[in-house]
Design a protein around this motif. Structure first.
Motif, PDB file in Angstrom:
ATOM      1  N   HIS B 344      48.178  58.526  40.817  1.00  8.99           N
ATOM      2  CA  HIS B 344      47.863  58.029  42.160  1.00  8.99           C
ATOM      3  C   HIS B 344      48.740  56.812  42.408  1.00  8.99           C
ATOM      4  O   HIS B 344      49.524  56.410  41.542  1.00  8.99           O
ATOM      5  CB  HIS B 344      46.385  57.667  42.264  1.00  8.99           C
ATOM      6  N   GLU B 345      48.607  56.222  43.566  1.00  8.11           N
ATOM      7  CA  GLU B 345      49.455  55.065  43.882  1.00  8.11           C
ATOM      8  C   GLU B 345      49.052  53.888  42.997  1.00  8.11           C
ATOM      9  O   GLU B 345      47.877  53.654  42.744  1.00  8.11           O
ATOM     10  CB  GLU B 345      49.289  54.685  45.363  1.00  8.11           C
ATOM     11  N   LEU B 346      50.044  53.150  42.586  1.00  8.41           N
ATOM     12  CA  LEU B 346      49.820  52.094  41.599  1.00  8.41           C
ATOM     13  C   LEU B 346      49.164  50.875  42.240  1.00  8.41           C
ATOM     14  O   LEU B 346      49.758  50.210  43.074  1.00  8.41           O
ATOM     15  CB  LEU B 346      51.164  51.696  40.994  1.00  8.41           C
ATOM     16  N   GLY B 347      47.914  50.606  41.852  1.00  7.20           N
ATOM     17  CA  GLY B 347      47.241  49.409  42.342  1.00  7.20           C
ATOM     18  C   GLY B 347      47.451  48.260  41.378  1.00  7.20           C
ATOM     19  O   GLY B 347      47.862  48.473  40.233  1.00  7.20           O
ATOM     20  N   VAL B 348      47.184  47.050  41.836  1.00  9.06           N
ATOM     21  CA  VAL B 348      47.389  45.925  40.919  1.00  9.06           C
ATOM     22  C   VAL B 348      46.483  46.047  39.703  1.00  9.06           C
ATOM     23  O   VAL B 348      46.839  45.641  38.615  1.00  9.06           O
ATOM     24  CB  VAL B 348      47.135  44.559  41.605  1.00  9.06           C
ATOM     25  N   ARG B 349      45.310  46.649  39.892  1.00 14.05           N
ATOM     26  CA  ARG B 349      44.381  46.739  38.766  1.00 14.05           C
ATOM     27  C   ARG B 349      44.876  47.709  37.705  1.00 14.05           C
ATOM     28  O   ARG B 349      44.441  47.637  36.546  1.00 14.05           O
ATOM     29  CB  ARG B 349      42.997  47.138  39.257  1.00 14.05           C
ATOM     30  N   ASP B 350      45.761  48.607  38.108  1.00 10.15           N
ATOM     31  CA  ASP B 350      46.303  49.534  37.111  1.00 10.15           C
ATOM     32  C   ASP B 350      47.232  48.845  36.135  1.00 10.15           C
ATOM     33  O   ASP B 350      47.635  49.420  35.139  1.00 10.15           O
ATOM     34  CB  ASP B 350      47.067  50.668  37.811  1.00 10.15           C
ATOM     35  N   LEU B 351      47.603  47.616  36.453  1.00  8.32           N
ATOM     36  CA  LEU B 351      48.524  46.905  35.569  1.00  8.32           C
ATOM     37  C   LEU B 351      47.819  46.309  34.366  1.00  8.32           C
ATOM     38  O   LEU B 351      48.470  45.835  33.440  1.00  8.32           O
ATOM     39  CB  LEU B 351      49.213  45.771  36.336  1.00  8.32           C
ATOM     40  N   ARG B 352      46.504  46.324  34.399  1.00  5.80           N
ATOM     41  CA  ARG B 352      45.789  45.714  33.283  1.00  5.80           C
ATOM     42  C   ARG B 352      46.118  46.432  31.989  1.00  5.80           C
ATOM     43  O   ARG B 352      46.102  47.649  31.924  1.00  5.80           O
ATOM     44  CB  ARG B 352      44.283  45.751  33.536  1.00  5.80           C
ATOM     45  N   GLY B 353      46.414  45.632  30.991  1.00  2.92           N
ATOM     46  CA  GLY B 353      46.699  46.230  29.693  1.00  2.92           C
ATOM     47  C   GLY B 353      48.163  46.514  29.450  1.00  2.92           C
ATOM     48  O   GLY B 353      48.549  46.822  28.328  1.00  2.92           O
ATOM     49  N   VAL B 354      48.985  46.418  30.468  1.00  3.60           N
ATOM     50  CA  VAL B 354      50.409  46.662  30.267  1.00  3.60           C
ATOM     51  C   VAL B 354      50.965  45.673  29.248  1.00  3.60           C
ATOM     52  O   VAL B 354      51.776  46.027  28.381  1.00  3.60           O
ATOM     53  CB  VAL B 354      51.179  46.559  31.597  1.00  3.60           C
ATOM     54  N   ALA B 355      50.489  44.434  29.334  1.00  8.12           N
ATOM     55  CA  ALA B 355      51.013  43.406  28.439  1.00  8.12           C
ATOM     56  C   ALA B 355      50.711  43.736  26.985  1.00  8.12           C
ATOM     57  O   ALA B 355      51.462  43.373  26.093  1.00  8.12           O
ATOM     58  CB  ALA B 355      50.425  42.042  28.794  1.00  8.12           C
ATOM     59  N   ARG B 356      49.610  44.450  26.761  1.00 11.43           N
ATOM     60  CA  ARG B 356      49.264  44.761  25.387  1.00 11.43           C
ATOM     61  C   ARG B 356      50.053  45.986  24.900  1.00 11.43           C
ATOM     62  O   ARG B 356      50.584  46.011  23.801  1.00 11.43           O
ATOM     63  CB  ARG B 356      47.765  45.023  25.269  1.00 11.43           C
TER      64      ARG B 356
END
Lengths: 523, 467
Positions: B344-356
């Motif tokens: 689906h379209e990338l929301g800001v909340r989907d970014l959670r965990g990228v850093a890990r």
């Protein structure tokens, strides 16, 4: 001289090492950070030695296209603050040794980058470089609060960022204005502070320029109505974050006022002085009163910072030598004493998992060492003789007396309030019936003792030998020009590049030569 | 022969694109795709070399359609570099790598013509070549989300804008009787525009068309939808090189500042304000970046208004600097975000965990965002400083002030991305990040370049010969 470049580079190299060693254990990052900050501290001591003779400077072209240079320079004031920065840098690494267990490498990278930014601010003599350092402090602090902070960290981190970033934009506008005025008058583009100081601005222009700069710096100080980000940020930051916020970031605001805002727009400063003095005095009492009513240890210390910084700003704007010396002394003392209180608050929170006073009590039996340290820092905070705070407050109040006697009287009562909240901190934690929360609490470890010991040593040294801070203010000798006569000098007396000081009955303002023969309190 | 030398980059691009297209029809597997990717890079690199070695101010080629002044050459090389970057960093579709790369090269050809257009006709030709390629590239993954919708939207609106543009140019031609830009500028300066109402109207329509292409307020409505619908690298290309090419083509019209300066002022101010304010309302990453790019167009227009005034660096120089600085950040950000797989379209909340999951990727996104926000030590800070200094020295006081205030507002939505990337607890359960070593190393190199040029901006000024 490359000494200054080394001072700025040491933490940067440390950050690189800590960042690249990310695959190794957490110890590597800690040792890298300790080595970098330790080396930096050593360099800062060497700098103190050199700066007594003449200002230490290094300059190389940076962006010649717009007239910006990589120009670092240390006179006495910068050197003192650099020493404070590097000292607190070591303490910050030490106190994080056991507290930080998550993402240790990233943590130290941000901590060291933060130190780079602060050092640039204190050493830069070029506006672009200054602003570069100023903004460089933002992101690391934002991360320190936002990632390693406590329960309400996001709100606090964003608030901190937005407040300071918005403030800095007003500052940038004002600085650019002066830059263009200078170019118009002298036909050359230069961001050198020394050159910008030659710009002649009308009183109206100075009023506006000072307003812009003042907003930028006062948010960082923070002066009374602009302070609301501070209690949140301090409370939510990890211990080292609070330490650096209180000890150094607030000082960058004061330093900006001293180094840039007041010399660049003296008439503006004079015009604003009554308002600023009012706000500063209001801050002294407001901060102290609100601090007294806090239940949260860190929040209390945070509000006490507003009170202490009120003294500092007051000292600056009454515009006499005593005030300036007192302000500088208080900058150092506040960094050490409040830093110490934040360390204790952090240590307590780490063990008891609460910052609420109601949950503490009767701690002395379990942790006498911590108690002793807390007692010392609390006493320092209320300005007991023997600690630097006493001298600093004496200077500021003396200066205030000289400016307007009633102002001195009012300000002196601020100390009374400081006593109230400082004692409350100590009583609520150490005395009283033993609280179940702290039943099995250990005393401080040797690392923590070392960290706090550095601060204690600093406070005692400043308390007994205040000239280590006040004397450098007169380096090089013509930075501050003493003037005979008893009339209180207003800010208007401060001319670009110089700080004109009247001689004071309380403090002799002979500019000392190379030796430490400085203003000392006369019996 | 010298004409042929001037045209060589275009010839290389056109034939190269067709070659890639034809080779791609044979077979599509990984080896072939990789081969096509590198072939495309070689073609673009060849064109860039041919362009870089064109003698500045050599004879105009093709009846004066293509000119080669030093600014045009610098711009052209920049766009080709961004294009090569996109080819390398983008994930080419497996089923149609040939078409993908060929379209990118054709888009680059359009930009190249735009950047060096010497006549109104060439300008229009460049815009159309560029837009035609982009229509297809936007909806390349037509089964995914809103791709078709986005492509159609861009098609309709861009065609609409082209109509404005071409009608405006026709009116200009009718008033002055020439298509040649140099001659046009000369006649405008000798006759003045105020006595030629038809030309005034024509240039007004022309500005509308350009405004559409740049997504400047009030012609910005398509930006958020189209960016969101496009594949990440394509969005990056639209935001960076494609807009940059339109700006490059717009530079010969600097005389418009005298007559249409107020309109441009308003467009610039409105873009800075609206872009920064509307971004606050968005929760989807690509839409945030879209509004950020609208604001950045506002900043760039300050440099345009400043023209050849400036501090050390002229307004035009600052624009070139900014186009590069901005392209590094926005193309990097869009491409880096495209590594995060999603249905689906990338929301800001989907970014959670990228850093890990991928610390390197997260850190690079952080650098891009900081650069967009204009905070040292990223290059975006100096880009803004130059633009606004040039603006002030040209006598525009309020635009830089508005711009600075706007960036103070805008920093909030940038923070929103950073916060979700690093600080928000909880993790996106469906988080899947995939990239090849080549892709991530290019992203890392871009982030490193942003920081390097942010610390030593003079190196870039010297490299681009901006003064």
């Amino acid at each position: 001289m490359t000494l200054l470049t080394l001072i700025v580079l040491a933490p940067l190299i440390g950050a690189l090492v800590a960042g690249l060693a990310v695959r190794t254990g957490p110890a590597s990052a800690r040792w890298a950070a300790l080595a970098a900050t330790g080396a930096d501290l050593l360099l800062a001591f060497i700098l103190m030695f050199f700066v007594r003779e003449s200002p230490v400077a290094t300059s190389m072209p940076w962006i010649p296209a717009i007239g910006a240079a990589f120009h670092l320079e240390a006179d006495g004031l910068s050197a003192v603050l650099v020493l404070l920065t590097t000292m607190l840098g070591v303490v910050a690494v030490l106190i994080s040794w056991n507290e930080i267990t998550r993402k240790v490498h990233a943590y130290h990278v941000w901590l060291l980058l933060l130190q780079v930014g602060i050092l640039l601010v204190f050493l830069a003599r070029d506006i672009v470089l200054f602003y570069f350092g100023w903004e460089l402090m933002l992101i690391p602090m934002f991360f320190l609060i936002g990632v390693w902070g406590h329960e309400d960290k996001l709100y606090s981190a964003i608030k901190f960022f937005l407040f300071t970033f918005t403030g800095s934009i007003f500052m940038l506008v004002a600085l650019l204005y002066v830059y263009f005025q200078h170019a118009r008058q002298y036909g050359m583009y230069s961001f050198e502070i020394a050159n910008l100081l030659k710009t002649s601005l009308t009183e109206t222009e100075q009023w506006w320029v000072f307003l812009g700069l003042f907003i930028g710096f006062a948010v960082k100080v923070p002066l009374f109505p602009l302070h609301t980000w501070l209690p949140d940020a301090h409370t939510q930051a990890p211990t080292a974050g609070s330490l650096i916020l209180a000890g150094l970031l607030l000082k960058t605001g004061v330093y900006g006022l001293m180094r840039i805002a007041m010399p660049l727009a003296p008439a503006g400063a004079t015009a604003f002085a009554p308002m600023v003095i009012t706000l500063a005095v209001a801050g002294i009492f407001y901060g102290a009163l609100v601090a007294f009513s806090q239940r949260d240890f860190k929040r209390l210390v945070a509000y006490s910072s507003i009170s202490h910084l009120g003294f500092v700003v007051l000292g600056l704007f009454i515009g006499n030598a005593a005030g300036w010396q007192g302000a500088t002394l208080q900058m150092v003392n506040h960094g050490l004493a409040t830093g110490g209180l934040f360390l204790i608050a952090g240590i307590l929170q780490q063990r008891a998992h609460t910052r609420n006073f109601d949950m503490y009590g009767g701690l002395w039996r379990h942790a006498p060492t911590m108690g002793a340290f807390l007692l010392f820092f609390a006493m320092a905070s209320l300005g007991i003789p023997g600690t630097g705070n006493f001298i600093g407050e004496l200077y500021v109040i003396g200066g205030a007396f000289q400016f307007k006697w009633w102002l001195g009287v009012i300000t002196a009562f601020g100390i009374l309030f400081a006593a109230a909240y400082s004692l409350r901190v100590f009583i609520a934690t150490m005395h009283g019936p033993e609280s179940p929360t702290i039943k099995h609490m250990n005393d401080t470890t040797w690392v923590e003792n070392l960290a706090m010991g550095i601060l204690v040593a600093g406070l005692i040294v400043v308390g007994f030998v205040p000239r280590v801070v006040t004397a450098p203010l007169f380096y090089p000798p013509d930075t501050m020009v003493p003037r005979d006569g008893r009339e209180p000098a207003t800010i208007a007396a401060i001319r670009p590049g110089q700080i004109v000081i009247p001689s004071l009955p309380l403090i002799s303002a002979e500019p000392p030569p190379a030796s430490f023969s400085t203003p000392e309190v006369r019996k | 022969m010298s004409q042929l030398a001037t045209l060589a980059p275009d010839i290389i691009m056109a034939f190269g694109g067709t070659l890639v297209l034809l080779l791609g029809t044979r077979r599509s597997d990984k080896a072939v795709n990789d081969f096509l990717r590198w072939l495309s890079v070689i073609i673009i690199g060849g064109a860039a070399l041919a362009l870089a070695y064109t003698r500045p101010n050599s004879l105009p080629a093709a009846e004066g359609w293509i000119i080669s002044s030093s600014i045009n050459i610098v711009f052209g090389v920049i766009f080709l570099a961004i294009l090569a970057w996109t080819v390398l960093a983008a994930k080419a579709p497996e089923h149609a790598a040939g078409e993908w790369h060929a379209l990118l090269i054709y888009a680059g050809n359009g930009m190249l013509i735009l950047a060096r257009s010497g006549s109104l006709a060439a300008l229009f030709l460049g815009i159309e070549i560029l837009s035609l390629s982009l229509y297809v590239l936007i909806s390349f993954f037509c089964h995914r989300g809103m791709a078709l919708r986005g492509g159609t939207m861009y098609l309709v609106l861009a065609a609409f804008a082209s109509a404005f543009l071409v009608f405006g140019l026709a009116l200009v031609y009718a008033s002055f009787g020439t298509l040649d830009l140099a001659e046009l500028a000369q006649r405008v300066s000798s006759k003045g525009l105020f006595h030629a109402p038809m030309a005034m109207l024509g240039f007004g329509l022309f500005i509308v068309g350009v405004g559409f292409k740049l997504a400047a307020v009030p012609f910005h409505m398509w930006a958020a939808d189209v960016y969101e619908a496009s594949p990440g690298p394509v969005a990056g290309l639209i935001a960076s090189a494609s807009k940059g090419a339109v700006i490059a083509a717009f530079i010969p019209f600097l005389f418009l500042v005298n007559t249409h300066g107020d309109i441009l002022w308003l467009i610039s101010a409105a873009s800075m304000i609206v872009g920064n304010l509307m971004g606050l309302l968005e929760l989807r990453v690509k839409r945030i970046l879209a509004y950020s790019s609208i604001a950045h167009i506002g900043y760039i227009l300050v440099g345009y208004l400043a023209g050849y005034n400036g501090v050390g660096i002229t307004g035009v120089g600052a624009m070139i600097f900014y186009v590069v600085a901005y392209a590094l950040a926005i193309a990097g950000a869009f491409t880096a975000l495209s590594f995060i797989e999603r249905d689906h379209e990338l929301g800001v909340r989907d970014l959670r965990g990228v850093a890990r999951v991928s610390p390197a990727l997260a850190f690079c996104i952080l650098v891009f965002i900081i650069s967009l926000a204009g905070i040292p030590p990223a290059i975006g800070f100096f880009g803004k400083l130059y633009l606004f200094s040039a603006g002030v020295s040209a006598g525009y006081i309020w635009l830089p002030v508005l711009g600075l205030l706007g960036s103070a507002i805008g920093v909030y939505y940038y923070l929103r991305i950073i916060v979700n990337l690093y600080m928000t607890p909880g993790e996106n359960p469906n988080l899947k990040i995939s990239y090849t070593p080549l892709q991530i190393s290019i992203i890392i190199a871009t982030a490193a370049a942003i920081v390097f040029f942010g610390c030593f901006p003079q190196t870039m000024i010297t490299a681009l010969k901006l003064f």
